[in-house]
Write a protein that holds these residues in place. Structure first.
Motif, PDB file in Angstrom:
ATOM      1  N   ALA A   1      54.529  40.450  29.307  1.00 25.96           N
ATOM      2  CA  ALA A   1      54.418  39.284  30.182  1.00 25.96           C
ATOM      3  C   ALA A   1      53.024  38.674  30.090  1.00 25.96           C
ATOM      4  O   ALA A   1      52.864  37.436  30.047  1.00 25.96           O
ATOM      5  N   LEU A   2      52.006  39.525  30.048  1.00 24.25           N
ATOM      6  CA  LEU A   2      50.630  39.028  29.940  1.00 24.25           C
ATOM      7  C   LEU A   2      50.419  38.269  28.630  1.00 24.25           C
ATOM      8  O   LEU A   2      49.775  37.199  28.598  1.00 24.25           O
ATOM      9  N   SER A   3      50.982  38.781  27.543  1.00 25.96           N
ATOM     10  CA  SER A   3      50.848  38.115  26.239  1.00 25.96           C
ATOM     11  C   SER A   3      51.515  36.747  26.258  1.00 25.96           C
ATOM     12  O   SER A   3      50.976  35.761  25.744  1.00 25.96           O
ATOM     13  N   LEU A   4      52.716  36.657  26.871  1.00 22.24           N
ATOM     14  CA  LEU A   4      53.415  35.374  26.935  1.00 22.24           C
ATOM     15  C   LEU A   4      52.647  34.371  27.781  1.00 22.24           C
ATOM     16  O   LEU A   4      52.582  33.177  27.446  1.00 22.24           O
ATOM     17  N   VAL A   5      52.048  34.848  28.871  1.00 15.63           N
ATOM     18  CA  VAL A   5      51.258  33.955  29.726  1.00 15.63           C
ATOM     19  C   VAL A   5      50.045  33.419  28.955  1.00 15.63           C
ATOM     20  O   VAL A   5      49.705  32.228  29.028  1.00 15.63           O
ATOM     21  N   ILE A   6      49.397  34.289  28.206  1.00 13.79           N
ATOM     22  CA  ILE A   6      48.223  33.869  27.426  1.00 13.79           C
ATOM     23  C   ILE A   6      48.622  32.821  26.368  1.00 13.79           C
ATOM     24  O   ILE A   6      47.954  31.798  26.189  1.00 13.79           O
ATOM     25  N   ILE A   7      49.749  33.069  25.670  1.00 15.26           N
ATOM     26  CA  ILE A   7      50.212  32.124  24.657  1.00 15.26           C
ATOM     27  C   ILE A   7      50.542  30.780  25.286  1.00 15.26           C
ATOM     28  O   ILE A   7      50.173  29.717  24.766  1.00 15.26           O
TER      29      ILE A   7
END
Length: 339
Positions: A320-326
């Motif tokens: 989830a954190l990776s998707l938010v960053i992207i």
């Protein structure tokens, strides 16, 4: 384009008709005015009676110059040296002109290369064939007709005018061709292959033509100046007109040369812009994955005291954190108009 050609051709024909019709009214005005022939001759620069005589035209090879009966050694030397001359010029001597005409092939091969010398005095025009380049375009189509003109200078003027009569139309065609190339460069620069060579060939052709037109302008100006009063005033005006026409052709050829340079610069600029866009795209893609790569490297250390490794929701949280960053990066790039 065809409409423009037809309009220009009609203008040329109308001007030609006006020039031919100019002789008869002038003769009638001289007779009606009752002025003496000497007075008319002084006003025109020469005797008007000579204007009524048919021009004497000779076409000879360069090796037959001695048969012309020319006594001036400077004139003979100039004529003998024409074999090594690849330029257009006229030199004024006492009572005569001698020179050379060199015109490269016109755009579209509408005129082959023309190269001949000439000797002009008040009674005759001698055309000197040089290295076989006095083409059939000039000799076959004009030599017989030239003798019908009232003076030898007028015959030379008509010959030169005939040789460049279609050059402006051909330059207009070249301009249209270059405009088409410009449109293709703007529309689809990646599909253009070999256009640089085509543009450069046109530029070289225009450079040669521009030089030829400038030299023709100097030739016409030299004859029009006529310090010895060899030419009737009417013929001097005609050579001034020829000089102006050569200047217009030179200006057009120079403009098209600069247009060729601008097209090459435009093509290079479009290619640079395309490369810059590609590099920007690759940079954005790499920037998106930099934070993800950092997270991957961080948790790839596998230290035993990292609490997220044993946490039940650790894996889902990292995704989830990776998707938010992207998503945040994409929004930022859109805001900056990098995408």
């Amino acid at each position: 384009m065809d409409t423009t050609h037809r309009d220009l051709e009609r203008d040329i024909e109308r001007i030609d008709a006006m020039l031919h019709a100019d002789e008869a009214p002038r003769g009638r005005r001289a007779a009606k005015g009752g002025g003496s022939e000497d007075e008319s001759g002084r006003k025109g620069g020469r005797r008007s009676g000579r204007e009524a005589a048919a021009a004497r035209i000779e076409v000879i090879d360069l090796g037959e110059v001695d048969g012309l009966g020319i006594e001036d050694k400077d004139v003979l030397r100039t004529l003998r040296e024409l074999a090594t001359s690849h330029s257009t010029f006229a030199e004024a001597y006492a009572g005569c002109f001698a020179g050379s005409v060199y015109l490269p092939e016109a755009p579209g091969a509408t005129r082959k290369r023309v190269h001949f010398g000439f000797f002009l005095d008040d009674a005759r025009l001698a055309l000197l064939n040089i290295d076989g380049a006095y083409s059939g375009t000039a000799e076959g189509a004009l030599t017989d007709d030239l003798s019908s003109y009232p003076s030898a200078p007028r015959a030379l003027y008509e010959l030169l005018r005939h040789l460049i009569r279609e050059d402006f139309l051909r330059l207009v065609d070249v301009e249209g061709e270059l405009s088409d190339i410009e449109e293709r460069i703007i529309a689809a620069p990646s599909r253009l292959r070999g256009e640089d060579g085509r543009i450069l060939r046109r530029r070289r052709e225009l450079m040669r033509l521009n030089g030829a037109y400038q030299q023709l302008d100097e030739l016409a100006s030299t004859i029009a100046q006529d310090d010895d009063g060899l030419l009737p005033r009417t013929d001097r005006r005609l050579f001034n007109t020829l000089s102006q026409q050569a200047q217009r052709l030179s200006a057009k050829a120079q403009y098209l040369r600069e247009y060729c340079v601008q097209l090459i610069e435009l093509k290079d600029a479009r290619a640079d812009a395309r490369r810059d866009a590609t590099n920007l795209y690759l940079t954005v893609v790499a920037s998106i994955f930099v934070p993800i790569t950092t997270i991957t490297g961080w948790y790839g250390m596998n230290f035993s005291n990292m609490p997220e490794l044993s946490w039940e929701y650790g894996y889902a949280t990292v995704i989830a954190l990776s998707l938010v960053i992207i998503a945040a990066e994409l929004a930022f790039f859109k805001w900056k108009k990098w995408l």
